[in-house]
Design a protein around this motif. Structure first.
Motif, PDB file in Angstrom:
ATOM      1  N   LEU A 134       0.837  -1.207   0.000  1.00 50.56           N
ATOM      2  CA  LEU A 134       0.000   0.000   0.000  1.00 50.56           C
ATOM      3  C   LEU A 134       0.873   1.259   0.000  1.00 50.56           C
ATOM      4  CD1 LEU A 134      -2.516  -1.432   2.554  1.00 50.56           C
ATOM      5  CD2 LEU A 134      -3.233  -0.479   0.353  1.00 50.56           C
ATOM      6  N   ASP A 135       2.094   1.102  -0.468  1.00 47.38           N
ATOM      7  CA  ASP A 135       3.043   2.229  -0.532  1.00 47.38           C
ATOM      8  C   ASP A 135       3.038   3.049   0.751  1.00 47.38           C
ATOM      9  OD1 ASP A 135       3.892   1.558  -3.049  1.00 47.38           O
ATOM     10  OD2 ASP A 135       2.367   2.773  -4.053  1.00 47.38           O
ATOM     11  N   ALA A 136       3.182   2.374   1.873  1.00 45.09           N
ATOM     12  CA  ALA A 136       3.084   3.056   3.165  1.00 45.09           C
ATOM     13  C   ALA A 136       4.299   3.932   3.418  1.00 45.09           C
ATOM     14  CB  ALA A 136       2.961   2.018   4.274  1.00 45.09           C
ATOM     15  N   SER A 137       4.050   5.048   4.097  1.00 46.85           N
ATOM     16  CA  SER A 137       5.169   5.837   4.603  1.00 46.85           C
ATOM     17  C   SER A 137       4.886   6.186   6.056  1.00 46.85           C
ATOM     18  CB  SER A 137       5.366   7.102   3.769  1.00 46.85           C
ATOM     19  OG  SER A 137       4.175   7.839   3.736  1.00 46.85           O
ATOM     20  N   VAL A 138       5.945   6.346   6.841  1.00 51.43           N
ATOM     21  CA  VAL A 138       5.756   6.667   8.250  1.00 51.43           C
ATOM     22  C   VAL A 138       6.221   8.103   8.504  1.00 51.43           C
ATOM     23  CG1 VAL A 138       6.022   4.283   8.999  1.00 51.43           C
ATOM     24  CG2 VAL A 138       8.018   5.787   8.974  1.00 51.43           C
ATOM     25  N   GLU A 139       5.584   8.724   9.485  1.00 48.26           N
ATOM     26  CA  GLU A 139       5.922  10.084   9.887  1.00 48.26           C
ATOM     27  C   GLU A 139       6.754  10.010  11.158  1.00 48.26           C
ATOM     28  OE1 GLU A 139       2.828  12.140  12.015  1.00 48.26           O
ATOM     29  OE2 GLU A 139       3.262  14.009  10.954  1.00 48.26           O
ATOM     30  N   LEU A 140       7.937  10.629  11.126  1.00 53.10           N
ATOM     31  CA  LEU A 140       8.801  10.653  12.307  1.00 53.10           C
ATOM     32  C   LEU A 140       8.922  12.088  12.793  1.00 53.10           C
ATOM     33  CD1 LEU A 140      11.556   8.181  11.092  1.00 53.10           C
ATOM     34  CD2 LEU A 140       9.899   7.773  12.920  1.00 53.10           C
ATOM     35  N   LEU A 141       8.683  12.279  14.093  1.00 54.01           N
ATOM     36  CA  LEU A 141       8.709  13.618  14.682  1.00 54.01           C
ATOM     37  C   LEU A 141       9.883  13.709  15.647  1.00 54.01           C
ATOM     38  CD1 LEU A 141       4.926  13.525  15.607  1.00 54.01           C
ATOM     39  CD2 LEU A 141       5.936  14.710  13.642  1.00 54.01           C
ATOM     40  N   SER A 142      10.530  14.854  15.668  1.00 49.35           N
ATOM     41  CA  SER A 142      11.621  15.076  16.627  1.00 49.35           C
ATOM     42  C   SER A 142      11.765  16.568  16.858  1.00 49.35           C
ATOM     43  CB  SER A 142      12.926  14.478  16.095  1.00 49.35           C
ATOM     44  OG  SER A 142      13.487  15.347  15.133  1.00 49.35           O
ATOM     45  N   PRO A 143      12.576  16.948  17.864  1.00 47.83           N
ATOM     46  CA  PRO A 143      12.792  18.394  18.060  1.00 47.83           C
ATOM     47  C   PRO A 143      13.402  19.034  16.817  1.00 47.83           C
ATOM     48  CG  PRO A 143      13.584  17.141  19.960  1.00 47.83           C
ATOM     49  CD  PRO A 143      13.245  16.144  18.896  1.00 47.83           C
ATOM     50  N   ARG A 144      13.999  18.232  15.957  1.00 51.21           N
ATOM     51  CA  ARG A 144      14.610  18.770  14.732  1.00 51.21           C
ATOM     52  C   ARG A 144      13.600  18.947  13.626  1.00 51.21           C
ATOM     53  NH1 ARG A 144      17.678  14.245  13.400  1.00 51.21           N
ATOM     54  NH2 ARG A 144      16.716  13.110  15.114  1.00 51.21           N
ATOM     55  N   GLY A 145      12.376  18.462  13.844  1.00 51.11           N
ATOM     56  CA  GLY A 145      11.341  18.628  12.819  1.00 51.11           C
ATOM     57  C   GLY A 145      10.643  17.325  12.504  1.00 51.11           C
ATOM     58  N   ARG A 146      10.135  17.266  11.286  1.00 53.51           N
ATOM     59  CA  ARG A 146       9.311  16.137  10.887  1.00 53.51           C
ATOM     60  C   ARG A 146       9.872  15.577   9.592  1.00 53.51           C
ATOM     61  NH1 ARG A 146       5.525  15.486   7.097  1.00 53.51           N
ATOM     62  NH2 ARG A 146       3.715  14.183   7.596  1.00 53.51           N
ATOM     63  N   ARG A 147       9.910  14.260   9.475  1.00 51.26           N
ATOM     64  CA  ARG A 147      10.287  13.676   8.188  1.00 51.26           C
ATOM     65  C   ARG A 147       9.381  12.495   7.882  1.00 51.26           C
ATOM     66  NH1 ARG A 147      15.280   9.549   8.518  1.00 51.26           N
ATOM     67  NH2 ARG A 147      15.120   8.896  10.676  1.00 51.26           N
ATOM     68  N   GLU A 148       9.268  12.228   6.590  1.00 52.64           N
ATOM     69  CA  GLU A 148       8.434  11.113   6.174  1.00 52.64           C
ATOM     70  C   GLU A 148       9.328  10.127   5.441  1.00 52.64           C
ATOM     71  OE1 GLU A 148       4.654  12.459   4.706  1.00 52.64           O
ATOM     72  OE2 GLU A 148       4.298  10.541   3.723  1.00 52.64           O
ATOM     73  N   LEU A 149       9.182   8.858   5.784  1.00 52.48           N
ATOM     74  CA  LEU A 149      10.039   7.821   5.205  1.00 52.48           C
ATOM     75  C   LEU A 149       9.175   6.713   4.635  1.00 52.48           C
ATOM     76  CD1 LEU A 149      12.811   6.696   7.732  1.00 52.48           C
ATOM     77  CD2 LEU A 149      13.117   7.660   5.462  1.00 52.48           C
ATOM     78  N   PRO A 150       9.555   6.168   3.471  1.00 54.29           N
ATOM     79  CA  PRO A 150       8.848   4.964   3.013  1.00 54.29           C
ATOM     80  C   PRO A 150       9.025   3.859   4.060  1.00 54.29           C
ATOM     81  CG  PRO A 150      10.278   5.841   1.288  1.00 54.29           C
ATOM     82  CD  PRO A 150      10.601   6.600   2.532  1.00 54.29           C
ATOM     83  N   LEU A 151       7.985   3.075   4.269  1.00 52.85           N
ATOM     84  CA  LEU A 151       8.040   2.014   5.288  1.00 52.85           C
ATOM     85  C   LEU A 151       9.234   1.093   5.056  1.00 52.85           C
ATOM     86  CD1 LEU A 151       6.680   0.551   7.692  1.00 52.85           C
ATOM     87  CD2 LEU A 151       5.361  -0.756   6.021  1.00 52.85           C
ATOM     88  N   ASP A 152       9.526   0.833   3.778  1.00 50.71           N
ATOM     89  CA  ASP A 152      10.609  -0.093   3.450  1.00 50.71           C
ATOM     90  C   ASP A 152      11.966   0.452   3.920  1.00 50.71           C
ATOM     91  OD1 ASP A 152      11.500  -2.507   2.420  1.00 50.71           O
ATOM     92  OD2 ASP A 152      12.011  -1.607   0.488  1.00 50.71           O
ATOM     93  N   ASP A 153      12.104   1.788   3.953  1.00 51.81           N
ATOM     94  CA  ASP A 153      13.347   2.380   4.463  1.00 51.81           C
ATOM     95  C   ASP A 153      13.328   2.452   5.982  1.00 51.81           C
ATOM     96  OD1 ASP A 153      14.111   2.718   1.871  1.00 51.81           O
ATOM     97  OD2 ASP A 153      13.487   4.813   1.750  1.00 51.81           O
ATOM     98  N   PHE A 154      12.137   2.586   6.550  1.00 45.77           N
ATOM     99  CA  PHE A 154      12.013   2.686   8.009  1.00 45.77           C
ATOM    100  C   PHE A 154      12.394   1.362   8.670  1.00 45.77           C
ATOM    101  CE2 PHE A 154       9.173   2.139  11.769  1.00 45.77           C
ATOM    102  CZ  PHE A 154       9.740   3.109  12.580  1.00 45.77           C
ATOM    103  N   VAL A 155      11.839   0.278   8.166  1.00 46.13           N
ATOM    104  CA  VAL A 155      12.160  -1.044   8.733  1.00 46.13           C
ATOM    105  C   VAL A 155      13.481  -1.508   8.121  1.00 46.13           C
ATOM    106  CG1 VAL A 155      11.418  -3.440   8.971  1.00 46.13           C
ATOM    107  CG2 VAL A 155       9.717  -1.607   8.990  1.00 46.13           C
ATOM    108  N   ARG A 156      14.494  -1.693   8.962  1.00 46.39           N
ATOM    109  CA  ARG A 156      15.821  -2.052   8.434  1.00 46.39           C
ATOM    110  C   ARG A 156      16.128  -3.525   8.588  1.00 46.39           C
ATOM    111  NH1 ARG A 156      19.921   2.573  10.332  1.00 46.39           N
ATOM    112  NH2 ARG A 156      21.357   0.992   9.549  1.00 46.39           N
ATOM    113  N   GLY A 157      15.566  -4.146   9.586  1.00 46.79           N
ATOM    114  CA  GLY A 157      15.836  -5.561   9.817  1.00 46.79           C
ATOM    115  C   GLY A 157      15.062  -5.988  11.038  1.00 46.79           C
TER     116      GLY A 157
END
Lengths: 312, 153
Positions: A134-157
């Motif tokens: 489903l071409d998922a992407s995840v949203e990551l929040l931090s004090p440095r801001g917000r980024r969006e990553l494809p799920l496949d890049d988020f899960v590394r192993g």
């Protein structure tokens, strides 16, 4: 028995991120606890601070992404049960509803969350496998801001993601399939976690059930296999064997695609079986998932039943 | 931390540590021994209790999460000496052998019947997946749940 910790209950993502950034490795984000508390009981994780993310505004919401108005965003603290019961999920991503109904058991579904499931990156995760199609992407929040990553890049192993220690998983966004897509999710296993899982989606050049009015070409195929490799994977070679075929020719093509998928996984010997066994089962179950999806494309539900198998 | 909850219909104010598990608070603080610690990993269902009507594994659920909520254990099912219809159905169907899983089975079945008053055999099997019984082979448990659903109609 758990080791003592301090429980923090921030109400904003900023507050939660500041806590995670300040406490560093001493802290863990906590939602349902169905994975975290287990790891803590085993002593595999020993956080001295838990940052409860369930009270953060928006983290419990399911909605359409404002920008596209089409993609579906699921907050990190949404439970599997809420996904199963959401009318919006059922309307936009019906297979996600069906799979949510079969995650673990009812007690885990009542408490466990989508964000926790993805952030733990258990290679046996149902959601990660399905969401890859489903071409998922995840949203990551931090004090440095917000980024969006494809799920496949988020899960590394296995149990490993590219989330930094000051980052918080805020939500996952799915791209619903076109309405002329037929799909199936099949998982097999005799343990609590599945031995393998296959998500298959076939987009036809007509509406679903198009086989009946003559338009039956597969214009796009998506196949993901979970539990077997170090992380869930899309099987590009298998997908290529299915594209541009008539759904009527699927039986032969499914065999070729299943063999391609089996050649594309990277299994290891473990409690769930030998590497050879798993490779063999990948071929069997990719074939089954494709045939079930093809039957649905023709507007029928396959009557086939397989032992120790859940079909969603 | 102070939590205020209702356990089996009775309001309680309790002082609990953040890391206290609901199962330990129920068993050791409140002396409610119906929920069992068994697998301790949410796989077996022996520690099942209902929190606001939803089945949870008390072994892997922080007691502080029950703050402001209502908890039901097997001790709260019967009305005095009068058994709950599910309990009666279990007795009548012979669905209890060693009894270790029974409290979890009863509470899980209660949660299911609250959602679905007319379950099929498949519905019951689906809902009870993850509630393990090593004696009965499940058939009589499922029979009992279906009989209780029938009685309630």
């Amino acid at each position: 028995m758990l080791r003592p910790f301090t429980l923090h209950r921030p109400e904003t993502a900023e507050e939660a991120c500041a806590l995670l950034a300040g406490l560093g490795e001493e802290a863990a984000a906590y939602a349902g606890g169905t994975e975290l508390l287990l790891m803590m009981k085993l002593g595999l994780l020993r956080p001295r601070h838990l940052v409860d993310v369930k009270r953060i505004r928006g983290f419990g919401d399911i909605g359409l992404e404002p920008l596209s108005g089409r993609r579906l965003t699921i907050g990190a603290a949404v439970t599997h049960r809420a996904v199963e019961q959401s009318a919006l999920v059922r309307a936009r991503c019906p297979l996600v509803s069906s799979v949510a109904r079969h995650v673990a058991n009812v007690r885990v579904r009542n408490v466990g969350t989508v964000g926790g499931n993805l952030a733990f990156a258990d290679p046996h995760s149902d959601l990660a496998t399905l969401f890859l199609t489903l071409d998922a992407s995840v949203e990551l929040l931090s004090p440095r801001g917000r980024r969006e990553l494809p799920l496949d890049d988020f899960v590394r192993g296995p149990w490993e993601t590219s989330r930094a220690s000051d980052e918080l998983l805020g939500s996952v966004t799915l791209t619903p399939w076109a309405s002329d897509t037929a799909a199936a999710y099949v998982k097999f296993g005799v343990h609590e976690r599945p031995t393998l899982a296959v998500a298959a989606a076939l987009r036809l050049d007509g509406t679903t059930g198009a086989g009946r009015n003559g338009r039956d070409r597969i214009v796009e195929a998506r196949v993901a296999v979970g539990c077997v490799s170090l992380k869930p994977v899309r099987m590009a070679a298998a997908e290529a064997r299915l594209t541009d075929l008539s759904i009527g020719d699927l039986d032969d093509a499914a065999r070729a695609a299943a063999d391609a998928a089996a050649a594309g996984v990277d299994p290891a010997d473990d409690l769930y079986g030998s590497a050879d066994y798993k490779r063999e089962m990948v071929a069997v179950f990719v074939g089954r998932a494709l045939r079930i999806a093809a039957a649905r494309a023709r507007g029928a539900e396959s009557a086939a039943r397989f032992p120790h198998t859940v079909v969603a | 931390m102070t939590i205020r909850l209702v356990v089996n219909g009775r309001p309680r104010d309790l002082e609990v540590a953040p890391h206290a598990l609901l199962l330990d608070v129920l068993r050791d603080t409140l002396d409610l021994k119906g929920a069992k610690r068994s697998c301790d990993t949410q796989v077996c269902g022996a520690c099942t209790v209902l929190v606001d009507g939803l089945a949870v594994s008390a072994c892997t659920y922080l007691a502080v999460e029950a703050d402001g909520r209502s908890v039901l254990t097997v001790e709260g099912l019967a009305d005095g000496e009068s058994l709950h219809p599910l309990q009666r159905a279990f007795v009548e169907a012979g669905a209890v052998q060693c009894g270790f899983c029974t409290s979890g089975m009863l509470l899980t079945a209660k949660a299911m019947l609250a959602e679905n008053r007319t379950p099929t055999r498949d519905d019951v099997l689906h809902y009870l997946r993850g509630s393990l019984c090593r004696c009965t082979g499940y058939r009589k448990i499922v029979d009992a749940v279906l009989a209780a659903a029938e009685t309630a109609r």
